[in-house]
Design an enzyme around this catalytic site. Sequence first.
Site, PDB file in Angstrom:
ATOM      1  N   ASN A 197       0.919  -1.067  -0.007  1.00  0.00           N
ATOM      2  CA  ASN A 197      -0.026  -0.129   0.173  1.00  0.00           C
ATOM      3  C   ASN A 197       0.804   1.277  -0.008  1.00  0.00           C
ATOM      4  O   ASN A 197       2.040   1.190   0.004  1.00  0.00           O
ATOM      5  CB  ASN A 197      -1.040   0.057   1.235  1.00  0.00           C
ATOM      6  CG  ASN A 197      -0.312  -0.090   2.579  1.00  0.00           C
ATOM      7  OD1 ASN A 197       0.453   0.827   2.789  1.00  0.00           O
ATOM      8  ND2 ASN A 197      -0.620  -1.069   3.567  1.00  0.00           N
ATOM      9  N   VAL A 207      -0.791 -10.639   1.318  1.00  0.00           N
ATOM     10  CA  VAL A 207       0.539 -11.033   0.637  1.00  0.00           C
ATOM     11  C   VAL A 207       1.801 -10.017   1.335  1.00  0.00           C
ATOM     12  O   VAL A 207       2.755 -10.520   1.823  1.00  0.00           O
ATOM     13  CB  VAL A 207       0.667 -10.301  -0.624  1.00  0.00           C
ATOM     14  CG1 VAL A 207       2.167 -10.560  -1.288  1.00  0.00           C
ATOM     15  CG2 VAL A 207      -0.066 -11.559  -1.523  1.00  0.00           C
ATOM     16  N   ASP A 208       1.475  -8.871   1.789  1.00  0.00           N
ATOM     17  CA  ASP A 208       2.239  -7.996   2.181  1.00  0.00           C
ATOM     18  C   ASP A 208       2.819  -8.271   3.760  1.00  0.00           C
ATOM     19  O   ASP A 208       3.709  -8.215   4.122  1.00  0.00           O
ATOM     20  CB  ASP A 208       1.472  -6.418   2.417  1.00  0.00           C
ATOM     21  CG  ASP A 208       2.343  -5.009   2.834  1.00  0.00           C
ATOM     22  OD1 ASP A 208       3.632  -5.433   2.531  1.00  0.00           O
ATOM     23  OD2 ASP A 208       1.755  -4.021   2.780  1.00  0.00           O
TER      24      ASP A 208
END
Length: 171
Positions: A23, A32-33
């Site tokens: 983001n 995923v982050d």
Amino acid sequence: MQIELIQGDITAQHVDAVVNAANHRLLGGGGVDGAIHRAGGPQILAECRELRRTRFPDGLPTGESVATTAGRLPARWVIHTVGPTYATTKDKTHLLQSCYRTSLAVADELGATSIAFPLVSSGIYRWPKDDAIRQALYVLRTADTAVHTATLVLYDEATLTLARRVSDERD
Ligand code: AR6
């Protein structure tokens, strides 16, 4: 460029570069982050903080991409990209395509020849999976890049089945 569709976890990919569905803040998150920062360790976050301080004080804009090293991941680099949130009232397709395009451009700058992508924007950002796959494949099939292999990593079997179906649509 060879395009592969697989089911798996992006953090386990043995490629030069894995793409993070990040983001604007570049300071971690869910999906995923979260998985990339958990598996890769604190080095990635430290580099992200430095990128925020130096190059992106207002955050990384949607559709753009930037690299860090990959900490403890098997990959050499993480390319962080910011997908658009899905909205029925506004067509943001160009921004979703831009994530793949700018990630490949960063890979070219790094000299990375293999890259693995998650299905950007299709989780927390709610982009319909079939269209997310369609946009990913469109860019990967038309890209002008030195990358040899692009792997689209689908998280579950149903999404892999969907990706195979979307991939066959063109003929
Ligand atoms: N490996 C591969 N694919 C995965 C994995 C994994 N480990 N985990 C989830 N997916 P998302 P977004 C799939 O939500 O929609 C974060 O908080 C998932 O099923 O990770 O771009 C960021 O900080 C989905 O199909 O990314 C941002 O705030 C796809 O990966 C925001 O989420 C993308 O899901 C970005 O949302």
